[in-house]
Design a protein around this motif. Structure first.
Motif, PDB file in Angstrom:
ATOM      1  N   LEU A 763       0.826  -1.207   0.000  1.00  0.00           N
ATOM      2  CA  LEU A 763       0.000   0.000   0.000  1.00  0.00           C
ATOM      3  C   LEU A 763       0.862   1.259   0.000  1.00  0.00           C
ATOM      4  O   LEU A 763       0.546   2.267  -0.646  1.00  0.00           O
ATOM      5  N   ALA A 800      -6.907  -5.406   0.163  1.00  0.00           N
ATOM      6  CA  ALA A 800      -5.757  -4.545  -0.111  1.00  0.00           C
ATOM      7  C   ALA A 800      -5.310  -4.690  -1.559  1.00  0.00           C
ATOM      8  O   ALA A 800      -4.956  -3.710  -2.232  1.00  0.00           O
ATOM      9  N   HIS A 803      -7.518  -2.770  -3.904  1.00  0.00           N
ATOM     10  CA  HIS A 803      -7.223  -1.332  -3.893  1.00  0.00           C
ATOM     11  C   HIS A 803      -6.036  -1.004  -4.811  1.00  0.00           C
ATOM     12  O   HIS A 803      -6.070  -0.050  -5.594  1.00  0.00           O
ATOM     13  N   ALA A 806      -6.914  -1.396  -8.556  1.00  0.00           N
ATOM     14  CA  ALA A 806      -8.146  -0.745  -9.019  1.00  0.00           C
ATOM     15  C   ALA A 806      -7.941   0.023 -10.319  1.00  0.00           C
ATOM     16  O   ALA A 806      -8.819   0.029 -11.187  1.00  0.00           O
ATOM     17  N   LEU A 817     -12.203  -8.024  -5.008  1.00  0.00           N
ATOM     18  CA  LEU A 817     -13.083  -7.347  -4.059  1.00  0.00           C
ATOM     19  C   LEU A 817     -14.305  -8.198  -3.751  1.00  0.00           C
ATOM     20  O   LEU A 817     -14.704  -8.330  -2.593  1.00  0.00           O
ATOM     21  N   THR A 839      -6.285   2.580   2.923  1.00  0.00           N
ATOM     22  CA  THR A 839      -6.289   1.878   1.636  1.00  0.00           C
ATOM     23  C   THR A 839      -6.881   2.729   0.531  1.00  0.00           C
ATOM     24  O   THR A 839      -6.409   2.712  -0.613  1.00  0.00           O
ATOM     25  N   LEU A 841      -9.527   2.336  -1.121  1.00  0.00           N
ATOM     26  CA  LEU A 841      -9.966   1.509  -2.244  1.00  0.00           C
ATOM     27  C   LEU A 841     -10.958   2.240  -3.140  1.00  0.00           C
ATOM     28  O   LEU A 841     -10.778   2.333  -4.356  1.00  0.00           O
ATOM     29  N   THR A 842     -12.013   2.762  -2.527  1.00  0.00           N
ATOM     30  CA  THR A 842     -13.050   3.399  -3.345  1.00  0.00           C
ATOM     31  C   THR A 842     -12.632   4.756  -3.851  1.00  0.00           C
ATOM     32  O   THR A 842     -13.229   5.279  -4.795  1.00  0.00           O
ATOM     33  N   THR A 843     -11.604   5.372  -3.219  1.00  0.00           N
ATOM     34  CA  THR A 843     -11.106   6.658  -3.728  1.00  0.00           C
ATOM     35  C   THR A 843     -10.552   6.491  -5.134  1.00  0.00           C
ATOM     36  O   THR A 843     -10.725   7.341  -6.005  1.00  0.00           O
ATOM     37  N   ARG A 845     -11.573   4.288  -7.274  1.00  0.00           N
ATOM     38  CA  ARG A 845     -12.657   3.976  -8.202  1.00  0.00           C
ATOM     39  C   ARG A 845     -13.573   5.167  -8.416  1.00  0.00           C
ATOM     40  O   ARG A 845     -14.263   5.264  -9.403  1.00  0.00           O
ATOM     41  N   GLU A 861     -17.640   3.897   4.716  1.00  0.00           N
ATOM     42  CA  GLU A 861     -17.303   2.498   4.451  1.00  0.00           C
ATOM     43  C   GLU A 861     -18.146   1.560   5.310  1.00  0.00           C
ATOM     44  O   GLU A 861     -18.689   0.563   4.819  1.00  0.00           O
TER      45      GLU A 861
END
Length: 913
Positions: A763, A800, A803, A806, A817, A839, A841-843, A845, A861
């Protein structure tokens, strides 16, 4: 006194001892005696009895009274009892009548009366003769030290006291407190006489000096500013005894010392010396039989009945009551129902006159007598401390019980004394090992080096199979307290000389110690690959990790479970071994470290409830053992398990208790970094990065020697890396994570569930745009996680990976995911962990998520995972209103209308989907 010292104390100058006022604090007594003398001049009789301890100034009171009488023209006669004349017939009477001319005492001077054996004739005649003298003129009769009066004089004084109303006579009798062989008429009896003929009767008991009295003596002896602290110290040290205060002032004057706190040591030395010298003088003139009784009292105190003490002393030629009265008369024995010597200094000086073997013999005889008399164990044990070895089993048992009581009562120093004395008795090797362990546990709190030395002595000591359980217990305490090096070295030596069938517990402890540290600073070659014993069914490889598992012994099951968990293979077998190790023990007490290892292993299998349940039983045992280092280690492990479960409040409580029992500065350097790591993680869980930074920086800035050599240091490196990731320092985080990984691999730890350093490093690389290295690390991490096979941990690793992939591989990221969400559907706390590692992750995407704050993103989240507002509030330690406000901000910033759109936006499944 030097000129400099004289200036320092305000130019004080000592006055002669003769000018010291001996009647300080005696105003009430002087007033009563003065009124009694005045009443006598008016023809009123009275009886005054003065009782107090020797040296309290009663003789000065009597002299002042005599002076007052003589100044008023009243005739005064006085006598003093003496222990050397206690058997002299009418000795006190002869002193009183000697003040009168022979013609005034025809009865006394008549040889026929003086020598007659018919006391029934002598006593009334002497009373009539003395009363006749008083009828001529008022008379003051003073008898000091009346407790030493001979029996004939005592009876005469009793008879005279009953006849006081017949003549103007003031009778003052003074003696030691509680020592009244004269048997004067009671004050109640005299006061009940008819008013017309009643006699005033008074009992005076001058007490010790008050603080004001001590101040007055100091001011009289040495004018100038008063050091009130010294005055209070003198009051405490002397007990307010007039003679002792005067003796201290006299010695200070001779030495030229000022009465100030700088000379507090000299004060205590002077008090001890003065008491000791006084005791030596008094003992020097006592009959040998009474000296023997004093010595017996010095040994027994009030523990034994006085009759038994007299029997121990061999008292034969005088009655017990007479012997006690004579000793009380010296002031060496405190009067009361249970006679004992006046103070510890008196006791030590009384015994100082004996040879060491004689003292030990007297203590041994007293202990034997106390044991037969069934007095409390603690009393017999106290006597045994000064005794020679008695060679009886009851002595060891009694000392051991007394040590356990004092240790539980927070008196470890006394417990150590009892156990050290018990070790002087003839013992089997097993009994000796047991006592050494008890002594070690009593010492580990305040003298850890000595305690560890005793444990090592047990491990390496002589003995056969009967000592093996104690060797294992000693090694267990060493290892639980963090002494991995000591445990490994001494256990290895013991195993080399032990039969293979007897070393199961020791073998388990050896391998647990082996995987706790990287290297031994005392050796250049690691010993395990040469001649270390193997665990059953575990083939030892070069890395020291077994390839298989088979064990029925709980201790070895615990060791095998932990070693298997470290390798990250055979999840179900690790569970089975850990459960075997934590199964309630039957018979002998189960070892602590193998059960802690089993609880750790179950933590890595994510069987949190079982791990905590088993560890709670270990916690009960640790509290029973009572060694702070061991108890704190168990509490630290419990806090770590609670952190893994997301129970921050419980973790905080356990960690606080651990540090209450053992402050951080007292932890073993090998384990202390784990405490710092846990505290830093708790701060991060609360979002307090500044506190986490202070925690880590404050410790790493002054590292003790050896702190970086164990597994605990790896936990601290990982915690520091999490902190650096949180505050946006990925490069520094990568350095810590790679060092953490290097050390873990050197220790044989391949299971990423212990410390997921690869995921965190990936990460960090991803945050720096170093995609290739991030993908490589995560590929290794996923392979290891799949080998371990724990679903929830694997889900976190997949999350992880999703992320990181992605942007570069969105389809693979979506597949990972989806798999993660399936694996982690009942463990959202793992998602929280990934979020705490930032992480994002959605940032990746949905770029609009970058506008969310950290707390807003965490709330979003968890909401997307289907958590209710109440659950989110409890997990993030927020109020429900705060959760609602953060969700409103999330909807506003992302342009969403509610949770349904939020789930779609973040790509999560809600509950039930």
């Amino acid at each position: 006194m030097s000129a400099l010292e004289e200036r320092a104390v305000g130019r004080r100058s000592w006055r002669d001892e003769d000018e010291l006022d001996l009647l300080v604090d005696r105003g009430a007594e002087l007033d009563l005696l003065s009124r009694s003398v005045t009443g006598l001049s008016l023809g009123r009789s009275a009886l005054v009895v003065i009782e107090n301890r020797p040296g309290a100034g009663r003789t000065a009171l009597l002299r002042r009274t005599v002076a007052l009488a003589e100044a008023s023209g009243i005739r005064a006669v006085s006598a003093q009892g003496s222990r050397t004349e206690a058997d002299l017939r009418y000795g006190v009477v002869s002193q009183l009548l000697a003040a009168f001319p022979d013609e005034d005492c025809p009865v006394w001077t008549n040889a026929r009366w003086a020598e007659t054996e018919r006391e029934s004739e002598v006593l009334p005649a002497l009373c009539r003769e003395f009363l006749g003298l008083a009828r001529r003129e008022p008379l003051l009769v003073v008898v000091d030290d009346a407790h030493w009066a001979d029996p004939f004089s005592a009876r005469w004084l009793r008879a005279l006291a009953r006849r006081l109303r017949e003549v103007p006579l003031l009778l003052i009798v003074a003696g030691n407190d509680g020592s009244r062989p004269i048997g004067l008429p009671s004050l109640t009896e005299l006061a009940a006489a008819p008013r017309s003929v009643s006699v005033a009767a008074h009992l005076l008991r001058p007490g010790p000096l008050t603080l004001a009295g001590v101040n007055m003596l100091l001011a009289t002896a040495c004018p100038g500013p008063l050091d009130e602290s010294f005055s209070r110290a003198l009051m405490r040290a002397s007990g307010g005894q007039v003679w002792l205060v005067r003796a201290v002032l006299r010695q200070f004057a001779r030495a030229g010392l000022a009465p100030v706190m700088e000379h507090l040591t000299e004060l205590h030395e002077t008090v001890t010396t003065e008491i000791g010298d006084r005791v030596a003088r008094l003992v020097g003139v006592l009959p040998e039989e009474l000296v023997g009784l004093l010595r017996a009292l010095a040994v027994c105190g009030s523990r034994l009945d006085f009759r038994l003490v007299c029997s121990l002393a061999g008292l034969r030629t005088m009655p017990e009551s007479e012997a006690l009265a004579r000793l009380e008369g010296t002031g060496l024995v405190r009067p009361g129902e249970n006679p004992e010597l006046a103070d510890p200094t008196t006791a030590s000086r009384v015994l100082a006159g004996m040879s060491p073997p004689a003292r030990e013999e007297l203590h041994a005889a007293a202990a034997e007598l106390g044991h037969r008399s069934a007095i409390p164990d603690a009393d017999v044990a106290g006597i045994l401390l000064g005794a020679r070895p008695v060679g009886q089993p009851w002595a060891v048992d009694m000392l051991s019980r007394a040590a356990a009581r004092d240790r539980n009562g927070a008196r470890p120093a006394r417990a150590r004394q009892y156990l050290q004395r018990a070790l002087r008795e003839p013992l089997t090797e097993a009994a000796r090992s047991r006592l050494l362990i008890e002594l070690a546990t009593a010492e580990l709190g305040t003298r850890p080096v000595a305690g560890n030395r005793h444990l090592c002595e047990v491990i390496s000591g002589p003995g056969g199979p009967e000592v093996d359980q104690y060797r294992a217990q000693a090694a267990d305490l060493l290892l639980a307290g963090g002494e991995s090096w000591l445990a490994r070295r001494h256990v290895a030596a013991a195993l080399r000389s032990a039969a293979p069938s007897r070393d199961r517990g020791l073998t388990a402890l050896y391998w647990l110690a082996e995987n706790t540290i990287e290297h031994d600073p005392f050796t250049l070659v690691r010993p395990w690959h040469a001649d270390a014993p193997r665990l059953p069914g575990a083939a030892v490889s070069v890395s020291g990790v077994g390839n298989g598992y088979a064990a029925s012994d709980p201790a070895q099951s615990g060791a095998l479970a932990w070693r298997g968990a470290m390798r990250g293979r055979d999840l179900e077998r690790v569970r089975e071994l850990a459960r075997t190790a934590l199964r309630p023990a039957t018979g002998a007490t189960a070892l602590i470290c193998p059960r802690m290892a089993a609880a750790r292993a179950l933590g890595l299998t994510y069987d949190w409830a079982e791990a905590l349940s088993g560890l709670d039983q270990v916690l009960i045992e640790a509290r029973r053992v009572g060694v702070n280092a061991v108890l704190s280690a168990v509490l630290l492990l419990r806090a770590s398990l609670c952190l893994g479960m997301g129970r921050a409040k419980d973790a905080e409580r356990d960690l606080a208790e651990a540090l209450r029992h053992l402050p951080l500065r007292e932890w073993n350097p090998l384990t202390a970094p784990a405490v710092v790591a846990a505290r830093a993680v708790l701060h991060l869980a609360h979002g307090d990065t500044e506190a986490a930074d202070r925690e880590v920086t404050g410790y790493t800035g002054r590292l003790p020697a050896g702190a970086t050599e164990g597994v605990a240091w790896c936990h601290l490196l990982f915690a520091r890396a999490r902190l650096r990731l949180t505050v946006g320092e990925p490069r520094a985080a990568i350095d810590d994570l790679l060092e953490c990984g290097r050390r873990l691999l050197n220790l044989g730890v391949a299971n990423p569930a212990m410390i997921p350093w690869r995921s965190a490093a990936a990460l960090a690389h991803h945050a720096r745009g170093e995609q290739e290295e991030a993908v490589r690390l995560l590929t290794e991490e996923r392979a290891n996680a799949r080998s371990w096979g724990e679903p929830k941990f694997l889900g976190g690793t997949l999350l992880a990976s999703a992320h990181v992939l992605a942007d570069s591989a969105p389809e693979q990221a979506k597949a990972l995911l989806d798999e993660a969400m399936v694996l982690m559907s009942d463990a959202p706390e793992l998602v929280t962990r990934v979020i705490e590692l930032d992480t994002g992750l959605t940032t990746a995407r949905r770029p609009g998520l970058a506008a969310l704050g950290r707390t807003e993103r965490r709330v979003a989240e968890l909401a997307a995972l289907g958590r209710s507002n109440g659950e989110i509030a409890e997990e993030l330690r927020l109020g429900r209103r705060a959760v609602e406000l953060n969700l409103s901000n999330v909807y506003r910033k992302l342009g969403l209308s509610g949770r349904g759109e939020l789930v779609a936006a973040l790509g999560h499944r809600g509950k039930g989907e």
